[in-house]
Enzyme design. Structure first.
Site, PDB file in Angstrom:
ATOM      1  N   GLU A  21      -0.467   1.122  -5.707  1.00 31.15           N
ATOM      2  CA  GLU A  21      -0.398  -0.290  -4.931  1.00 31.15           C
ATOM      3  C   GLU A  21      -0.136  -1.319  -5.930  1.00 31.15           C
ATOM      4  OE1 GLU A  21      -3.919  -0.423  -2.356  1.00 31.15           O
ATOM      5  OE2 GLU A  21      -4.086   1.764  -2.305  1.00 31.15           O
ATOM      6  N   HIS A  56       0.855  -1.198   0.065  1.00 29.57           N
ATOM      7  CA  HIS A  56      -0.071   0.027   0.134  1.00 29.57           C
ATOM      8  C   HIS A  56       0.887   1.290  -0.108  1.00 29.57           C
ATOM      9  CE1 HIS A  56      -3.354   2.399   0.786  1.00 29.57           C
ATOM     10  NE2 HIS A  56      -4.445   1.419   0.623  1.00 29.57           N
TER      11      HIS A  56
END
Length: 340
Positions: free
Chosen positions: A294, A183
């Site tokens: 991501e 992330h």
């Protein structure tokens, strides 16, 4: 204030906003890793130009509440899983529901857990730190994911930038599903004297994965709209719209994100290689000063999507096998000068 060139290269233990952490230095780059909280790499800087490329957790309480919105959190498995459950090769997995509003499991088990420091040091041309997670019958994760395995995360810093190597080793006697992502939170503007409008971002995507009201794939792929076509071509503002979108990656040797500061005439390149076949792109409200490109090995909710693994990216890691991927973050200057 930028750090002078006389900084010492190498790895040293520091306190980062109350956390035990390790600082890696190799001019002109600097990075900070917090093993005790998610193994998160929470800073990547150019100390010569005073660029801060990663969203750093300056508000510690918010970091503890939202650990996936700072640094480079490890997602294993990444993103959402419908009702927290799926089946793989006859075994039914049940993960805790931690996104109650959508009745999903979200982001896996390792983004806020302590990681072991397996090694650190300096070579002639770089410095590094190696972190690990070992899962066996004695660990809590095994309750939900009953496979003995080890994840090794190695960050190294050199004149070529920040390198990330991740390895997953199946130490069990049966195959395990492998679903991994990061992330990554990018700070934009990364230069102190630049503004958001000075930035454009490119992302190597080819189509959008349709998501339902629970943010789960419907099985459909959608053509890119006009703004997304710019994202995948000449670039567009990372804040052109509030986004939480899912895309398939272009895996032809150029699978990367490139963030360009037009004022400074420099780009941040995030090259994730060809092991990550999908991207999420998240920018919260499109005005908070960060966005998250991501990389993910597979599609969101991949075991539950009614498509073959060749389409979803779900990986079977066989007993004794090791899966490895490498990524790199570095700056590239418009005049041809490259620290990377």
């Amino acid at each position: 204030m930028a750090i002078e060139k006389k900084q010492d290269n190498g790895v040293k233990k520091i306190i980062f906003n109350g956390f035990q952490a390790y600082e890696l230095n190799h001019f002109p780059y600097q990075a900070v890793v917090i093993p005790e909280f998610g193994g998160n790499l929470v800073a990547f800087r150019d100390v010569e130009k005073d660029y801060r490329f990663i969203r750093e957790p300056l508000d510690i309480e918010d970091f503890k509440q939202n650990p996936c919105l700072y640094g480079i959190p490890v997602l294993f498995p990444p993103n959402r899983y419908e009702d927290g459950t799926f089946e793989f090769q006859g075994h039914v997995y049940q993960f805790p529901i931690n996104e109650k509003s959508k009745n999903n499991h979200l982001h896996g088990f390792f983004y806020d857990r302590p990681w072991e420091v397996a090694g650190k040091g300096q070579t002639e041309n770089s410095c590094y730190i190696e972190l690990s997670q070992t899962i066996d019958e004695q660990t809590e994760v095994y309750r939900y994911f009953p496979h003995p395995f080890t994840i090794i995360l190695r960050y190294s810093l050199s004149s070529k930038g920040l390198s990330q190597k991740v390895s997953v080793i199946n130490k069990g006697t049966i195959s395990m599903p492998l679903m991994l992502g990061f992330h990554t939170s990018i700070h934009a503007p990364f230069a102190k004297n630049s503004k958001p409008e000075d930035y454009t971002v490119y992302l190597a995507i080819k189509d959008r994965i349709d998501l339902n009201e629970r943010s789960l794939p419907t099985g459909k792929r959608l053509p890119l709209d006009e703004n997304e076509k710019k994202l995948a071509a000449e670039g567009i503002s990372p804040y052109f719209n509030p986004l939480d979108h899912h895309y398939s990656a272009v895996n032809n040797g150029g699978n990367c994100m490139i963030l360009t500061d037009k004022k400074e005439k420099v780009s941040l390149v995030y090259d994730v290689g060809n092991q990550y076949h999908f991207w999420m792109f998240y920018n919260k409200d499109a005005k908070s000063g960060f966005f998250c490109p991501e990389p993910q090995t597979g599609m969101v909710n991949s075991p539950n999507v009614n498509l073959p693994s060749s389409h979803t990216g779900l990986i079977e890691l066989k007993p004794g096998d090791t899966w490895t991927a490498e990524s790199r973050l570095y700056k590239k200057e418009e005049n041809g000068g490259v620290y990377g």
